[in-house]
Write an enzyme that holds these catalytic residues in place. Structure first.
Site, PDB file in Angstrom:
ATOM      1  N   ASP A  38       0.832  -1.201   0.000  1.00 25.67           N
ATOM      2  CA  ASP A  38       0.000   0.000   0.000  1.00 25.67           C
ATOM      3  C   ASP A  38       0.874   1.262   0.000  1.00 25.67           C
ATOM      4  O   ASP A  38       1.686   1.462   0.896  1.00 25.67           O
ATOM      5  CB  ASP A  38      -0.899  -0.044   1.256  1.00 25.67           C
ATOM      6  CG  ASP A  38      -2.161   0.777   1.112  1.00 25.67           C
ATOM      7  OD1 ASP A  38      -2.071   1.904   0.586  1.00 25.67           O
ATOM      8  OD2 ASP A  38      -3.231   0.296   1.533  1.00 25.67           O
ATOM      9  N   THR A  81      -6.825   3.434  -2.347  1.00 21.09           N
ATOM     10  CA  THR A  81      -6.662   2.013  -2.006  1.00 21.09           C
ATOM     11  C   THR A  81      -7.775   1.104  -2.539  1.00 21.09           C
ATOM     12  O   THR A  81      -7.495   0.054  -3.118  1.00 21.09           O
ATOM     13  CB  THR A  81      -6.539   1.870  -0.474  1.00 21.09           C
ATOM     14  OG1 THR A  81      -5.288   2.431  -0.108  1.00 21.09           O
ATOM     15  CG2 THR A  81      -6.586   0.422  -0.035  1.00 21.09           C
ATOM     16  N   ASP A 131      -9.667  -3.831   5.654  1.00 18.64           N
ATOM     17  CA  ASP A 131     -10.755  -4.665   5.117  1.00 18.64           C
ATOM     18  C   ASP A 131     -10.777  -4.624   3.590  1.00 18.64           C
ATOM     19  O   ASP A 131     -10.821  -5.658   2.920  1.00 18.64           O
ATOM     20  CB  ASP A 131     -12.120  -4.243   5.712  1.00 18.64           C
ATOM     21  CG  ASP A 131     -12.312  -2.738   5.798  1.00 18.64           C
ATOM     22  OD1 ASP A 131     -11.742  -2.008   4.948  1.00 18.64           O
ATOM     23  OD2 ASP A 131     -13.029  -2.273   6.710  1.00 18.64           O
ATOM     24  N   HIS A 169       1.510   8.136   4.979  1.00 17.52           N
ATOM     25  CA  HIS A 169       0.661   9.321   5.163  1.00 17.52           C
ATOM     26  C   HIS A 169       1.193  10.206   6.275  1.00 17.52           C
ATOM     27  O   HIS A 169       1.227  11.424   6.156  1.00 17.52           O
ATOM     28  CB  HIS A 169      -0.773   8.901   5.531  1.00 17.52           C
ATOM     29  CG  HIS A 169      -1.624   8.604   4.346  1.00 17.52           C
ATOM     30  ND1 HIS A 169      -2.050   9.570   3.471  1.00 17.52           N
ATOM     31  CD2 HIS A 169      -2.123   7.431   3.880  1.00 17.52           C
ATOM     32  CE1 HIS A 169      -2.791   9.002   2.524  1.00 17.52           C
ATOM     33  NE2 HIS A 169      -2.839   7.705   2.743  1.00 17.52           N
ATOM     34  N   ASP A 215      -1.060  -0.230  -4.767  1.00 14.05           N
ATOM     35  CA  ASP A 215      -2.390   0.278  -5.097  1.00 14.05           C
ATOM     36  C   ASP A 215      -2.361   1.753  -5.515  1.00 14.05           C
ATOM     37  O   ASP A 215      -3.350   2.270  -6.006  1.00 14.05           O
ATOM     38  CB  ASP A 215      -3.359   0.064  -3.928  1.00 14.05           C
ATOM     39  CG  ASP A 215      -2.834   0.627  -2.622  1.00 14.05           C
ATOM     40  OD1 ASP A 215      -1.650   1.033  -2.568  1.00 14.05           O
ATOM     41  OD2 ASP A 215      -3.605   0.672  -1.649  1.00 14.05           O
ATOM     42  N   HIS A 263      -2.293  10.974  -1.645  1.00 19.86           N
ATOM     43  CA  HIS A 263      -2.259  10.463  -3.016  1.00 19.86           C
ATOM     44  C   HIS A 263      -3.680  10.529  -3.566  1.00 19.86           C
ATOM     45  O   HIS A 263      -4.609  10.820  -2.833  1.00 19.86           O
ATOM     46  CB  HIS A 263      -1.750   9.025  -3.021  1.00 19.86           C
ATOM     47  CG  HIS A 263      -2.469   8.152  -2.034  1.00 19.86           C
ATOM     48  ND1 HIS A 263      -3.655   7.519  -2.300  1.00 19.86           N
ATOM     49  CD2 HIS A 263      -2.196   7.866  -0.727  1.00 19.86           C
ATOM     50  CE1 HIS A 263      -4.065   6.861  -1.231  1.00 19.86           C
ATOM     51  NE2 HIS A 263      -3.207   7.059  -0.246  1.00 19.86           N
TER      52      HIS A 263
HETATM   53 ZN   LIG Z   1      -3.443   6.073   1.532  1.00 16.92          ZN
END
Ligand SMILES: [Zn+2]
Length: 550
Positions: free
Chosen positions: A40, A81, A164, A309, A352, A491
């Site tokens: 991620d 994501t 999730d 982040h 992602d 992002h």
């Molecule tokens: Zn993010």
């Protein structure tokens, strides 16, 4: 010379026809297990920046023995994501798979929804709210669904992620299970979409209480902190602190910062280590890759996004998280060698979305960048609607850099919807700092865009789920962030820093090599279809990567 090559050619023909006679006409073999890894928020330049600090058995092993698609791009916006995971596995863009953002306003049910929330299912194994999740909003099949269909459901498909949506969307609608992390209880959980109770191996894993262990000691750098020469100084104004911390510096005192829940684990590299351990437990617990039918394990490492982040791409925290992920990947590969066997599994690793440098750090280096203010933007659009059309409540909400208008109210007042949309778009382009373009739903439904960025808006647009005016900020611009509003990063844009991601193929039938040819994220799923000799996902718009399947 010429005669020699003709002879060699005939000789090769004779040999190959002899070989063909020994083998069945088409020798269809399959890998025992496919492992899809999504990291991620991983930018591809992390591989080169951190190369000298990586060990031999993680990223370096994948790159030295696998195939590196160095120019892999998301071909739509928004680069978030939920859409990212959906497009990797469906081989199509939000316009068709329906995952247009993490959260969107649904025009059919007239409410804001989260991409995997589902009130019709129950939580299995954890907090009630955390478990009411399913892939019910996913509108096309995934490569994992296609594997299920082609084997009459005999293949096993499992999704694993702290998030999730990172577990659910890859595993598809027909999955055997998706598992994600519940920070309230510290358990890995699932939902009644998949099962009525957790399998014993999951209960056993949860009983080990790893989150307790990870949060019982401070987060210190893996290497001596002086060695993180690829990153900015530890104490700098561009990084946000954990809640309760004075400065964004090592050591991060997790035992005092954790509070009453176990959620903090996901914001540390140990969230990835726990994900790796859970993935390994799932291979054993579900007997993945043990028979002649291919199984599929989707693993998403999400801690990189939380850390990214908060601290941004130039932080020691981010580098340390990747150095630890490198070890986790090495561990996972070692486990796959031991349980499935070298060469018997097929693996790909991608992301992602990427992430931008912190805008304030760019400004301080004289580069053009900026911060949008979503609250101010919202207020000024409402005022504009009030002054020009008599009502501010034509404005419904502002989400994902998109304005949603109230179609019903506009129609009731006999206004032309497209006229209103175009006027608002025009207003935003002229009056909001940093906005360089704005397209409307009417534009997108009546034109076909081929320009690089506008076409990305079009591929991300679905009329029932996307807003009515889609904004584009200039490169380097983003909405207010963490902490003081100017720390960390985010992002979501069409620009390379968000759209370019790593894509590495490794293992079963994968040639060694690399290409700088532009490959789209939607090409992964059809490539898998050709490698596995199974159907292409039903909304697929990507093309197989010929360098891999030849
Ligand atoms: Zn993010």
């Amino acid at each position: 010379m010429k005669n020699k090559s003709i002879l060699l050619f005939i000789f090769t023909l004779v040999i190959s026809s002899a070989q063909a006679q020994q083998k069945p006409a088409i020798a269809l073999t399959q890998p025992k297990l496919v492992i899809g890894i999504v990291v991620d928020q991983m930018r591809p330049d992390y591989i080169t920046r951190y190369w000298n600090k990586f060990g031999e058995d993680g990223f370096k092993r994948l790159l030295r023995n696998g195939y590196n698609c160095r120019n892999t791009q998301y071909n739509y916006v928004p680069t978030y994501t939920g859409p990212g995971h959906a497009s990797i596995y469906t081989g199509t863009t939000p316009a068709y798979n329906g995952i247009v953002a993490n959260d969107w306003y649904d025009n059919k049910i007239q409410d804001t929804v989260y991409c995997v929330e589902d009130d019709s299912v129950r939580s299995i194994g954890g907090d009630e709210e955390a478990g009411k999740m399913s892939p019910s909003r996913l509108l096309t099949t995934t490569i994992t669904d296609e594997l299920h269909l082609s084997t009459q459901g005999k293949s096993k498909v499992i999704g694993v992620s702290l998030k999730d949506r990172g577990a659910i969307l890859p595993a598809g609608r027909a999955a055997n299970a998706a598992y994600w992390y519940d920070g309230k209880t510290g358990n890995w959980i699932s939902s009644s979409w998949y099962m009525n109770q957790l399998p014993q191996w999951t209960n056993d894993f949860n009983a080990k209480k790893y989150p307790n262990e990870y949060l019982s000691k401070p987060w210190n750098t893996l290497l001596n902190i002086d060695r993180y020469t690829e990153s900015d100084a530890d104490n700098n104004p561009y990084e946000a602190t954990y809640k309760g911390e004075e400065k964004p510096i090592f050591p991060h005192d997790l035992p005092t910062l954790k509070g009453k829940s176990f959620d903090l684990v996901r914001r540390t590299p140990f969230g990835n280590t726990m994900t790796k351990d859970f993935a390994i437990a799932s291979i054993k617990g579900e007997n993945l890759g043990r028979d002649s039918i291919t199984d599929f394990l989707c693993v998403s490492f999400s801690a990189t996004d939380y850390v990214g982040h908060q601290f941004g791409p130039m932080a020691i925290e981010t580098e340390d998280t990747y150095l630890r992920l490198d070890k986790d990947i090495a561990d996972l590969l070692q486990n796959l060698d031991n349980t499935i066997g070298k060469g018997k599994y097929l693996l790909f690793l991608t992301a992602d979305h990427g992430a931008e440098y912190n805008p304030q750090s760019l400004i301080d280096q004289k580069l053009y960048a900026g911060f949008g203010d979503s609250k101010a933007l919202e207020d000024s659009v409402k005022t504009y609607l009030q002054v020009n059309f008599g009502k501010s409540d034509y404005f419904k909400c502002y989400l994902n850099n998109q304005i949603y208008l109230d179609h019903q109210k506009i129609e009731d007042n006999k206004l032309d919807e497209c006229f209103v949309e175009n006027k608002v778009a025009q207003y935003l382009k002229l009056h909001i700092d940093g906005v360089i373009d704005a397209l409307t739903g009417c534009n997108l439904q009546s034109n076909e865009y081929s320009e690089p960025f506008r076409s990305k808006l079009q591929r991300g647009y679905q009329s029932n789920r996307t807003g009515d005016i889609l904004l584009m900020y200039a490169p380097g611009w983003m909405d207010h962030l963490f902490g003081n509003g100017k720390q960390g990063t985010t992002h979501g844009t069409a620009y390379t820093y968000d759209s370019q991601v790593p894509l590495i193929w490794y293992g079963w039938n994968i040639p060694k090599g690399n290409t700088a040819r532009e490959i789209h994220i939607t090409d992964i799923a059809p490539t898998l279809s050709y490698l596995l000799n199974i159907g292409v996902p039903n909304g697929c718009t990507g093309k197989p990567i010929l360098e891999i399947i030849k």
